[in-house]
Design a protein around this motif. Structure first.
Motif, PDB file in Angstrom:
ATOM      1  N   SER A 194      73.380   2.820   7.750  1.00  0.00           N
ATOM      2  CA  SER A 194      74.492   3.619   8.251  1.00  0.00           C
ATOM      3  C   SER A 194      74.058   4.646   9.283  1.00  0.00           C
ATOM      4  CB  SER A 194      75.190   4.339   7.085  1.00  0.00           C
ATOM      5  OG  SER A 194      75.727   3.425   6.170  1.00  0.00           O
ATOM      6  N   PHE A 195      72.748   4.744   9.523  1.00  0.00           N
ATOM      7  CA  PHE A 195      72.234   5.768  10.431  1.00  0.00           C
ATOM      8  C   PHE A 195      71.644   5.188  11.713  1.00  0.00           C
ATOM      9  CE2 PHE A 195      72.238   7.552   6.226  1.00  0.00           C
ATOM     10  CZ  PHE A 195      72.648   8.862   6.411  1.00  0.00           C
ATOM     11  N   ALA A 196      71.390   3.896  11.725  1.00  0.00           N
ATOM     12  CA  ALA A 196      70.737   3.284  12.879  1.00  0.00           C
ATOM     13  C   ALA A 196      71.126   1.821  12.968  1.00  0.00           C
ATOM     14  CB  ALA A 196      69.215   3.422  12.763  1.00  0.00           C
ATOM     15  N   ASP A 197      70.785   1.232  14.085  1.00  0.00           N
ATOM     16  CA  ASP A 197      70.913  -0.217  14.264  1.00  0.00           C
ATOM     17  C   ASP A 197      69.659  -0.829  13.635  1.00  0.00           C
ATOM     18  OD1 ASP A 197      71.248  -2.797  15.075  1.00  0.00           O
ATOM     19  OD2 ASP A 197      71.061  -2.388  17.220  1.00  0.00           O
ATOM     20  N   VAL A 198      69.788  -1.357  12.425  1.00  0.00           N
ATOM     21  CA  VAL A 198      68.629  -1.799  11.654  1.00  0.00           C
ATOM     22  C   VAL A 198      68.520  -3.315  11.674  1.00  0.00           C
ATOM     23  CG1 VAL A 198      67.466  -1.746   9.414  1.00  0.00           C
ATOM     24  CG2 VAL A 198      68.860   0.207  10.136  1.00  0.00           C
ATOM     25  N   VAL A 199      67.305  -3.807  11.900  1.00  0.00           N
ATOM     26  CA  VAL A 199      66.990  -5.232  11.832  1.00  0.00           C
ATOM     27  C   VAL A 199      65.953  -5.436  10.733  1.00  0.00           C
ATOM     28  CG1 VAL A 199      66.098  -7.248  13.054  1.00  0.00           C
ATOM     29  CG2 VAL A 199      67.420  -5.526  14.301  1.00  0.00           C
ATOM     30  N   LEU A 200      66.251  -6.327   9.809  1.00  0.00           N
ATOM     31  CA  LEU A 200      65.322  -6.665   8.732  1.00  0.00           C
ATOM     32  C   LEU A 200      64.732  -8.041   8.997  1.00  0.00           C
ATOM     33  CD1 LEU A 200      64.042  -6.145   5.917  1.00  0.00           C
ATOM     34  CD2 LEU A 200      66.098  -7.185   4.915  1.00  0.00           C
ATOM     35  N   ILE A 201      63.414  -8.112   9.114  1.00  0.00           N
ATOM     36  CA  ILE A 201      62.707  -9.376   9.336  1.00  0.00           C
ATOM     37  C   ILE A 201      62.024  -9.786   8.038  1.00  0.00           C
ATOM     38  CG2 ILE A 201      60.911 -10.552  10.657  1.00  0.00           C
ATOM     39  CD1 ILE A 201      61.269  -8.467  12.854  1.00  0.00           C
ATOM     40  N   ASP A 202      62.343 -10.968   7.545  1.00  0.00           N
ATOM     41  CA  ASP A 202      61.742 -11.453   6.303  1.00  0.00           C
ATOM     42  C   ASP A 202      61.784 -12.974   6.308  1.00  0.00           C
ATOM     43  OD1 ASP A 202      60.534 -10.772   3.771  1.00  0.00           O
ATOM     44  OD2 ASP A 202      62.347 -11.483   2.792  1.00  0.00           O
ATOM     45  N   PRO A 203      60.718 -13.648   5.881  1.00  0.00           N
ATOM     46  CA  PRO A 203      60.725 -15.114   5.883  1.00  0.00           C
ATOM     47  C   PRO A 203      61.652 -15.731   4.851  1.00  0.00           C
ATOM     48  CG  PRO A 203      58.549 -14.272   5.256  1.00  0.00           C
ATOM     49  CD  PRO A 203      59.413 -13.089   5.531  1.00  0.00           C
ATOM     50  N   LYS A 204      62.121 -14.933   3.907  1.00  0.00           N
ATOM     51  CA  LYS A 204      63.044 -15.443   2.897  1.00  0.00           C
ATOM     52  C   LYS A 204      64.400 -14.734   3.019  1.00  0.00           C
ATOM     53  CE  LYS A 204      61.258 -12.347  -0.715  1.00  0.00           C
ATOM     54  NZ  LYS A 204      60.764 -11.381   0.271  1.00  0.00           N
ATOM     55  N   GLU A 205      65.424 -15.329   2.442  1.00  0.00           N
ATOM     56  CA  GLU A 205      66.779 -14.818   2.579  1.00  0.00           C
ATOM     57  C   GLU A 205      67.157 -13.832   1.480  1.00  0.00           C
ATOM     58  OE1 GLU A 205      69.158 -18.322   2.528  1.00  0.00           O
ATOM     59  OE2 GLU A 205      68.360 -19.097   4.429  1.00  0.00           O
ATOM     60  N   TYR A 206      66.215 -13.459   0.633  1.00  0.00           N
ATOM     61  CA  TYR A 206      66.539 -12.672  -0.547  1.00  0.00           C
ATOM     62  C   TYR A 206      65.449 -11.647  -0.845  1.00  0.00           C
ATOM     63  CZ  TYR A 206      63.227 -16.019  -2.494  1.00  0.00           C
ATOM     64  OH  TYR A 206      62.094 -16.777  -2.706  1.00  0.00           O
ATOM     65  N   CYS A 259      65.652 -14.217   9.485  1.00  0.00           N
ATOM     66  CA  CYS A 259      64.912 -14.961   8.468  1.00  0.00           C
ATOM     67  C   CYS A 259      63.782 -15.746   9.140  1.00  0.00           C
ATOM     68  CB  CYS A 259      65.856 -15.895   7.707  1.00  0.00           C
ATOM     69  SG  CYS A 259      65.090 -16.609   6.241  1.00  0.00           S
ATOM     70  N   SER A 260      62.695 -15.045   9.364  1.00  0.00           N
ATOM     71  CA  SER A 260      61.527 -15.617  10.019  1.00  0.00           C
ATOM     72  C   SER A 260      60.349 -14.701   9.734  1.00  0.00           C
ATOM     73  CB  SER A 260      61.771 -15.746  11.530  1.00  0.00           C
ATOM     74  OG  SER A 260      60.689 -16.398  12.172  1.00  0.00           O
ATOM     75  N   ALA A 261      59.170 -15.119  10.111  1.00  0.00           N
ATOM     76  CA  ALA A 261      57.975 -14.293   9.928  1.00  0.00           C
ATOM     77  C   ALA A 261      57.662 -13.562  11.220  1.00  0.00           C
ATOM     78  CB  ALA A 261      56.789 -15.156   9.517  1.00  0.00           C
ATOM     79  N   ALA A 262      57.263 -12.308  11.115  1.00  0.00           N
ATOM     80  CA  ALA A 262      56.780 -11.580  12.279  1.00  0.00           C
ATOM     81  C   ALA A 262      55.392 -12.094  12.638  1.00  0.00           C
ATOM     82  CB  ALA A 262      56.744 -10.089  11.996  1.00  0.00           C
ATOM     83  N   VAL A 263      55.162 -12.318  13.921  1.00  0.00           N
ATOM     84  CA  VAL A 263      53.872 -12.861  14.344  1.00  0.00           C
ATOM     85  C   VAL A 263      53.189 -12.012  15.408  1.00  0.00           C
ATOM     86  CG1 VAL A 263      54.470 -15.244  13.759  1.00  0.00           C
ATOM     87  CG2 VAL A 263      54.988 -14.368  16.052  1.00  0.00           C
ATOM     88  N   GLY A 264      53.894 -11.030  15.935  1.00  0.00           N
ATOM     89  CA  GLY A 264      53.295 -10.195  16.965  1.00  0.00           C
ATOM     90  C   GLY A 264      54.051  -8.901  17.159  1.00  0.00           C
ATOM     91  N   ILE A 265      53.331  -7.895  17.676  1.00  0.00           N
ATOM     92  CA  ILE A 265      53.939  -6.618  18.031  1.00  0.00           C
ATOM     93  C   ILE A 265      53.381  -6.207  19.384  1.00  0.00           C
ATOM     94  CG2 ILE A 265      54.277  -4.189  17.403  1.00  0.00           C
ATOM     95  CD1 ILE A 265      53.635  -4.963  14.501  1.00  0.00           C
ATOM     96  N   ARG A 266      54.298  -5.953  20.302  1.00  0.00           N
ATOM     97  CA  ARG A 266      53.935  -5.365  21.591  1.00  0.00           C
ATOM     98  C   ARG A 266      54.530  -3.965  21.638  1.00  0.00           C
ATOM     99  NH1 ARG A 266      55.875 -10.537  25.264  1.00  0.00           N
ATOM    100  NH2 ARG A 266      54.374 -12.069  24.447  1.00  0.00           N
ATOM    101  N   ASP A 267      54.321  -3.276  22.739  1.00  0.00           N
ATOM    102  CA  ASP A 267      54.917  -1.954  22.874  1.00  0.00           C
ATOM    103  C   ASP A 267      56.432  -2.069  22.795  1.00  0.00           C
ATOM    104  OD1 ASP A 267      52.592  -0.434  23.144  1.00  0.00           O
ATOM    105  OD2 ASP A 267      52.394  -0.941  25.264  1.00  0.00           O
ATOM    106  N   GLY A 268      57.005  -1.550  21.699  1.00  0.00           N
ATOM    107  CA  GLY A 268      58.449  -1.505  21.558  1.00  0.00           C
ATOM    108  C   GLY A 268      59.109  -2.831  21.289  1.00  0.00           C
ATOM    109  N   GLU A 269      58.370  -3.836  20.783  1.00  0.00           N
ATOM    110  CA  GLU A 269      58.960  -5.158  20.584  1.00  0.00           C
ATOM    111  C   GLU A 269      58.201  -5.924  19.493  1.00  0.00           C
ATOM    112  OE1 GLU A 269      60.607  -8.131  23.854  1.00  0.00           O
ATOM    113  OE2 GLU A 269      58.412  -8.250  23.716  1.00  0.00           O
ATOM    114  N   VAL A 270      58.960  -6.597  18.637  1.00  0.00           N
ATOM    115  CA  VAL A 270      58.385  -7.463  17.607  1.00  0.00           C
ATOM    116  C   VAL A 270      58.695  -8.909  17.956  1.00  0.00           C
ATOM    117  CG1 VAL A 270      58.400  -8.113  15.167  1.00  0.00           C
ATOM    118  CG2 VAL A 270      58.618  -5.702  15.809  1.00  0.00           C
TER     119      VAL A 270
END
Length: 400
Positions: A72-84, A119-130
């Motif tokens: 409720s305070f931000a535009d939030v993105v949740l990255i997770d390889p599973k749906e639960y 619903c995916s795995a994070a594989v990299g992080i750049r400046d300001g980007e996943v």
């Protein structure tokens, strides 16, 4: 230690003991052995617009609470390889009573209705980007890493529930069961099976010199006595070669032969940080692969990146209730920063004390507190009956 003294201690420590959890989840780092990614708003609508975007990597104990608390305070993105999200300290009970999983395995969208789920795995992080495995590029103003320990997971809640039923069928049909590993996961599984299926022959093999080596020897001995009193055979200072199993015959490192209809591997698993070695956070990892954080839980060298849970280098036992405390501190600090607050006002995190609670079946537990160690029904009343499932669901805004 008698009951009045324990009750007095629990009353004095109520702010910490009300959230004590253990087992595969409560005590992290223990294991019991995808197609196209899904990116959507959990409610089916576009997320509400906010000034800042927070990306949370990992939908476990800490990450799920951060995502829920900030939606409720931000535009939030949740990255997770599973749906639960799965309440991990209930997983071993769910193996003998699959109906428990109906309450402990929760679709992310049930508690996180105003954000975006990838619903995916994070594989990299750049400046300001996943970057994710499905090719998504997700910009962020703030990043929270909550990847815990690396584990094999099923993608959907329905698949996970089917797996629990299969595990119970496996236990129910076996006359003899081998458990490899004497940490919290192996001990709790042995306890659940010996209570719910007292006629099963249960053998637990542990390579260490005592059970539950992460806590004191007094608690270890009390646990050993409890298991042996329920006819669980405990073999210490040996390991089992699971690659040479033949027709239900297992060989230990000492040459001993064991017979069992099935086995469960309950040993440690690696920290979920290996992928970070190829990112801008590579210099923030210590020699054990943990993210180094400051007292505000920011990754050292990165003022807009936070880390919580098992992936951090905080010197404390890796437990679920501590990951929740990390999440609460991170949420406070993110809200402060996103509303223009001064960094000097940020909340700080102090490592948790050596408190541990390991369930022993449905009614009993062994508890280690700073001053006392106790076993039996009294500590079992704290955790073992509901395993904090109702409390955790309420924390996520769901019916208990």
């Amino acid at each position: 230690m008698d009951a009045p003294i324990l009750r007095s201690f629990l009353s004095a420590q109520r702010t910490s003991t009300t959230t004590i959890e253990s087992s595969l989840l409560g005590f992290h780092g223990q294991q019991l052995v995808q197609g196209p990614a899904m990116a959507s708003s959990a409610s089916g609508e576009s997320p509400r617009r906010h000034d800042k975007r927070v990306v949370v990597i990992g939908g476990g104990v800490g990450g799920s609470l951060v995502a829920k608390s900030l939606q409720s305070f931000a535009d939030v993105v949740l990255i997770d390889p599973k749906e639960y999200f799965e309440i991990p300290w209930a997983s071993l009970r769910a193996m003998v009573e699959p109906s428990v999983a109906e309450r402990s395995v929760i679709d992310h969208g049930d508690y996180f209705a105003s954000g975006q789920i990838v619903c995916s795995a994070a594989v990299g992080i750049r400046d300001g980007e996943v970057l994710t495995a499905d090719g998504s590029r997700l910009p962020f103003d703030y990043l929270v890493i909550a990847t815990g320990h690396k584990d094999l997971v099923l993608k959907s809640r329905s698949e996970r529930l089917i797996q629990y039923k299969a595990e119970r069928d496996k236990i129910k049909s076996a006359n003899s069961i081998l458990i490899v590993g004497g940490g919290p996961t192996g001990v709790e599984l042995a306890g659940e099976i010996s209570v719910d299926f007292p006629d099963k022959k249960v053998t637990l093999v542990h390579r260490g010199s005592r059970l539950l080596e992460f806590i004191g020897p007094k608690a270890s001995q009390k646990t050993l006595d409890w298991l042996t009193s329920r006819s669980v055979e405990v073999i210490l200072e040996q390991s089992v070669d699971l690659n040479s199993v033949s027709d239900g015959t297992y060989q230990t490192s000492a040459g001993e032969t064991l017979k069992a209809d099935c086995h469960f591997l309950c040993t440690g698993k690696p920290i979920g940080s290996s992928w970070l070695r190829e990112t801008i956070l590579k210099d923030s990892l210590d020699t054990r692969g943990r993210l180094m954080v400051d007292e505000q839980l920011r990754v050292k060298g990165h003022k807009n990146v936070f880390a919580i849970g098992d992936v951090t280098d905080i010197p404390e036992i890796k437990q679920g209730y501590l990951a929740q405390r990390h999440a609460e501190v991170a949420v406070k600090n993110l809200k402060l920063l996103m509303t223009g607050g001064r960094e000097s006002k940020m909340a700080t995190y102090k490592p948790g004390s050596a408190i541990a609670l390991v369930s022993l079946g449905r009614k009993e537990a062994v508890a280690q507190f700073p001053l006392i160690t106790v076993i039996g029904c009294l500590p079992g009343m704290i955790k073992s009956q509901d395993l904090f499932v109702g409390k955790t669901r309420k924390q996520l805004g769901l019916n208990p």
